[in-house]
Scaffold this active site. Structure first.
Site, PDB file in Angstrom:
ATOM      1  N   HIS A  98       0.852  -1.191   0.000  1.00  8.31           N
ATOM      2  CA  HIS A  98       0.000   0.000   0.000  1.00  8.31           C
ATOM      3  C   HIS A  98       0.890   1.245   0.000  1.00  8.31           C
ATOM      4  CE1 HIS A  98      -3.989  -1.812   0.387  1.00  8.31           C
ATOM      5  NE2 HIS A  98      -3.427  -2.717   1.171  1.00  8.31           N
ATOM      6  N   ASP A 141      -0.631  -5.961   4.957  1.00  6.47           N
ATOM      7  CA  ASP A 141      -1.604  -6.756   4.208  1.00  6.47           C
ATOM      8  C   ASP A 141      -1.464  -6.530   2.707  1.00  6.47           C
ATOM      9  OD1 ASP A 141      -2.512  -4.072   4.687  1.00  6.47           O
ATOM     10  OD2 ASP A 141      -4.458  -4.656   3.888  1.00  6.47           O
ATOM     11  N   GLU A 142      -2.058  -7.452   1.956  1.00  6.83           N
ATOM     12  CA  GLU A 142      -2.232  -7.334   0.506  1.00  6.83           C
ATOM     13  C   GLU A 142      -0.927  -6.952  -0.201  1.00  6.83           C
ATOM     14  OE1 GLU A 142      -6.930  -6.212   0.192  1.00  6.83           O
ATOM     15  OE2 GLU A 142      -5.575  -4.548   0.528  1.00  6.83           O
ATOM     16  N   VAL A 143       0.119  -7.693   0.116  1.00  9.28           N
ATOM     17  CA  VAL A 143       1.420  -7.463  -0.519  1.00  9.28           C
ATOM     18  C   VAL A 143       1.452  -8.209  -1.847  1.00  9.28           C
ATOM     19  CG1 VAL A 143       3.898  -7.859  -0.338  1.00  9.28           C
ATOM     20  CG2 VAL A 143       2.599  -7.035   1.651  1.00  9.28           C
ATOM     21  N   GLU A 152      -1.780 -11.081   7.497  1.00 10.78           N
ATOM     22  CA  GLU A 152      -0.613 -11.490   6.722  1.00 10.78           C
ATOM     23  C   GLU A 152       0.701 -11.423   7.491  1.00 10.78           C
ATOM     24  OE1 GLU A 152      -3.450  -9.773   3.529  1.00 10.78           O
ATOM     25  OE2 GLU A 152      -3.133  -9.620   5.683  1.00 10.78           O
TER      26      GLU A 152
END
Length: 795
Positions: free
Chosen positions: A250, A313-315, A365
């Site tokens: 992000h 998160d969301e890497v 994560e």
């Protein structure tokens, strides 16, 4: 004339009369642990002395302001003419706070005793006094100036009861943040999780890396002194502030300001769309760790709380996989894949945080056994993930099911529980069938799975697996006239399958996610006459030792579709119900009682707390019509329609190419609450049939109000260009009301059962999501009325 005298003194507390009766029916929220009533009452008429004992100056001023703001609503209040009185309101803390900033696990319990001559509020510390104060303020609102004698013993179930506010996707000004903090205090929430950095912006002034706020904020960021002011403002109200600094993903805003820190060279531009993007910090670059150390130091100066949320998160590993430097770094450190690299990065990050006495907090994560046990994991992946985290010895929080950026029924959030365990799988023997299915979504991959239904002497039971997750037991399975229904709460929301299973080769029907219907297809894959074959991978079980590892939960208000002018409307009053789930005993479950109190809290929050949920809807509706037009027809219309629930609105915007920061959020749908409480009233009245003789009168009154409103509504729409696209929805409401009249007139008659299938298909058509992102969800209530009138379901 009533005169309230304010005295700050240290006086010993007297005794109280024993409790004599217990009432389960006080309109408070969150509901206290114990309430018992005594004889008599305490009148707020006349002279009253207020004693604040062992309470610090900042909080004394705050408490006084709160009481003055409440008591001013009653006539003849005079706070200037101080007179002595035998009647007292005593607020006593056993220990004065040495530090203003609250800490995790500080006691928040309190005891509130209301007797004829005295109100006593006692607690071990100032936080308990603050929580008890909110109960007292609610009681005054509920009972007016005569409070019944009672004793309340109360304490929270979980120590972490939070709200995440996203100030990145749309910037939220400080006044709006402070107003939500006031609401949080009223609901006994105690953590503001402030999301400050993300792909679409950087919202914190940084002396060490000024290009972050200069180039990546569009000029919308919080100055350091402003942040310190918010932290103090929250602390006075007993609320901790935990910032979120997203690392290593992000990172699009970081990429705009300092592209040399990103894994692949730029150039980069400000990200205006919503989603998951590629820029990642470069773990092989030593300057990245200098950057992080500087930022953590700056955050530590602003936020005294021991926790710092690092996102995690969301890497998307694409940049790491393409970077020669990163790949060489991975070989040097024997890191086999991107997951191992991410864990390695987090270990380095944890060491930096430790140097500033900060504990790492992040999303699912970051969970990895290589990290120390003092990290805190916030779960957006659900109860199975949270259970695994807690069983592994790590502390965790639940946010799945509390994502209130999604419009969802409050009852769905209310059923959600951080320590809730899966219902036992059915074990009955009987005729069974197993189906596989696919449910296409408007954005993202399809939802797929299998369900098994068994029909036995005890009724219809079943289990389901969604997206290869653990097996779950179904709730409320029933069948009538070829239509089979069952439901469960999933990560998407309350999920209800309504299916026709007569053709093994073609599954037909719909899936309701909240109020929004989705199509479904599939086929039967197995049948049998006894017990179905056992299936593996059931939900993990939370062991007894791990329960204390679950600290509580956080509601989240991500801001893709949220702006300051509808923030309160999206949060309140339903946040009171989530606060109750995290504060009150797990046995507090009655949804009808919850909704009754939620309405009262909506009124209270508007009238006494200063929240703007009502005003924001009124102002929004006024913006859609000509000046001085009467918006009451629009307000009545809004009772019968709702926002499309789950992430349906997001997905519709994605399909239309409008899923970005510049999308307008000033249409009718943007001024609707998450849930129509009038529709809740209608549904509850239908559920009371036939036991309650007044229920049909309630139903008729609601439907008559909608019917009588239609001419004025259509006239208003005809003269209001901003409402023009809603005219077909208003027309369909007229059709729906015509069907409801037919159903009521023919209720329990043979002719209605003959027409039921045709009427149901018409109701299903009326319930489809509209391009205006709304659902005529009153059609769902009318369908339940149809079910009642054609006869009971077969269980």
């Amino acid at each position: 004339m009533r005169i309230v005298t304010i005295l700050f003194m240290l006086i010993a507390l007297g005794g109280v009369s024993p409790a004599k009766a217990v009432s389960p029916d006080v309109e408070l929220m969150p509901y206290p642990s114990q309430i018992s009533f005594d004889e008599g009452d305490f009148s707020l008429q006349g002279n009253i002395n207020l004693s604040l004992e062992n309470i610090s100056a900042h909080r004394s001023r705050y408490i006084l302001e709160q009481l003055e703001n409440t008591l001013q609503h009653y006539p003849a209040v005079n706070l200037d003419n101080a007179q002595s009185s035998q009647r007292m309101i005593r607020l006593h803390s056993e220990k004065r706070a040495e530090h203003l900033v609250p800490q995790l696990n500080q006691a928040e319990d309190y005891r509130l005793v209301i007797a004829a001559q005295e109100i006593q509020l006692t607690a071990a510390n100032e936080l308990g006094v603050l929580r008890g104060l909110q109960t007292l303020l609610q009681l005054i609102y509920v009972y007016g100036d005569t409070l019944p004698a009672m004793t309340i013993e109360d304490s929270p179930r979980f120590p972490w009861r939070g709200l995440l506010i996203d100030s990145v996707r749309h910037f939220i000004p400080l006044d709006d943040i402070k107003r939500q903090i006031e609401g949080m205090a009223a609901a006994k929430l105690n953590v503001l999780h402030w999301h400050l950095t993300d792909d679409q912006g950087w919202r914190v002034e940084s002396p060490g890396y000024p290009k972050l706020h200069e180039l990546a904020s569009d000029g919308q960021y919080y100055r350091r002194e402003q942040i310190k002011d918010v932290v103090e403002f929250a602390a006075i109200r007993g609320i901790r502030v935990v910032p979120e600094l997203d690392l290593p993903g992000h990172a699009s805003a970081i990429a705009v300001a300092y592209p040399e820190l990103i894994s692949l060279p730029g150039p980069y531009q400000m990200q205006r769309h919503w989603g998951v993007f590629e820029p990642l910090l470069d773990p092989s670059n030593p300057e990245v760790y200098v950057f992080i150390r500087t930022l953590v130091g700056e955050f530590a100066e602003l936020f005294p709380d021991p926790f710092l949320h690092i996102g995690g998160d969301e890497v998307n590993p694409s940049q790491w996989q393409q970077s020669e430097d990163v790949q060489a770094y991975m070989q040097e450190h024997n890191l086999p894949d991107s997951h191992a690299l991410h864990t390695h990065f987090n270990r380095n990050l944890q060491q930096i945080l430790s140097g500033f006495d900060k504990r790492m907090m992040g999303w699912d994560e970051i969970f990895h056994p290589d990290l120390p046990k003092d990290i805190l994991v916030q779960s957006w992946r659900g109860l199975d993930s949270l259970t695994e985290i807690a069983n592994s010895g790590y502390q965790g929080l639940l946010s799945t099911g509390f994502y209130i950026d999604q419009p969802q029924p409050t009852a769905y959030h209310y059923r959600n529980d951080p320590t809730k365990q899966a219902r036992p799988l059915p074990s009955a023997e009987g005729k069974w069938q197993r189906w596989q299915f696919t449910m296409p979504r408007l954005k993202g991959s399809d939802v797929t799975g299998e369900f098994t239904l068994t029909e036995s002497d005890s009724g219809l039971q079943g289990s389901i697996r969604l997206n290869n997750q653990s097996l779950r037991a179904l709730r409320l399975a029933e069948r009538d006239a070829g239509l089979t229904r069952f439901e469960l709460d999933s990560w998407m929301g309350p999920t209800r399958f309504e299916l026709y299973l007569n053709d093994p080769q073609e599954l037909k029907g719909r899936v309701l996610i909240g109020n929004t219907p989705y199509g479904i297809s599939g086929r039967q894959i197995a049948t049998g006459e006894s017990k179905p074959p056992a299936e593996s991978e059931t939900s993990p079980v939370l062991n007894s030792e791990a329960r204390n590892n679950i600290l509580g939960g956080e509601a989240t208000i991500w801001a893709e579709l949220v702006v300051p002018h509808n923030l309160d409307l999206r949060l309140w009053p339903r946040l009171f119900a989530i606060a109750e789930r995290l504060w009150s005993e797990p046995t507090v479950q009655d949804q009808q009682f919850m909704y009754r109190r939620l309405k009262r809290m909506g009124e209270y929050a508007h009238a006494r707390v200063g929240l703007l949920h009502r005003r924001q809807q009124q102002t929004g509706f006024e913006s859609l019509v000509a000046e001085k037009e009467d918006i009451r027809p629009l307000q009545v219309f809004s009772e019968a329609v709702e926002q499309a629930q789950y992430y349906t609105r997001h997905h519709l915007k994605y399909q239309a190419g409008n899923y970005h920061q510049q999308e307008r959020l000033d249409r009718f749908v943007d001024f609707l609450p998450a849930e129509s409480l009038a529709l809740v009233d209608l549904s509850q009245a239908i559920q009371k049939l036939p036991e309650d003789e007044t229920a049909m009168a309630e139903i008729n009154a609601i439907l008559k109000r909608w019917q009588q409103n239609l001419p004025a509504l259509k006239a208003l729409m005809a003269t209001s260009p901003a409402l023009e696209t809603l005219q077909p929805v208003a027309d369909d409401l007229g059709v729906l009301l015509g069907l409801s009249e037919q159903i009521r007139k023919q209720c329990h008659q043979a002719g209605l059962r003959t027409e039921a299938a045709k009427i149901r298909q018409r109701l299903w058509s009326l319930a489809e999501v509209r391009p205006q992102e709304v659902v005529l969800s009153s059609s769902l209530a009318i369908e339940s009325l149809l079910d009642y009138c054609v006869g009971p379901m077969t269980h």
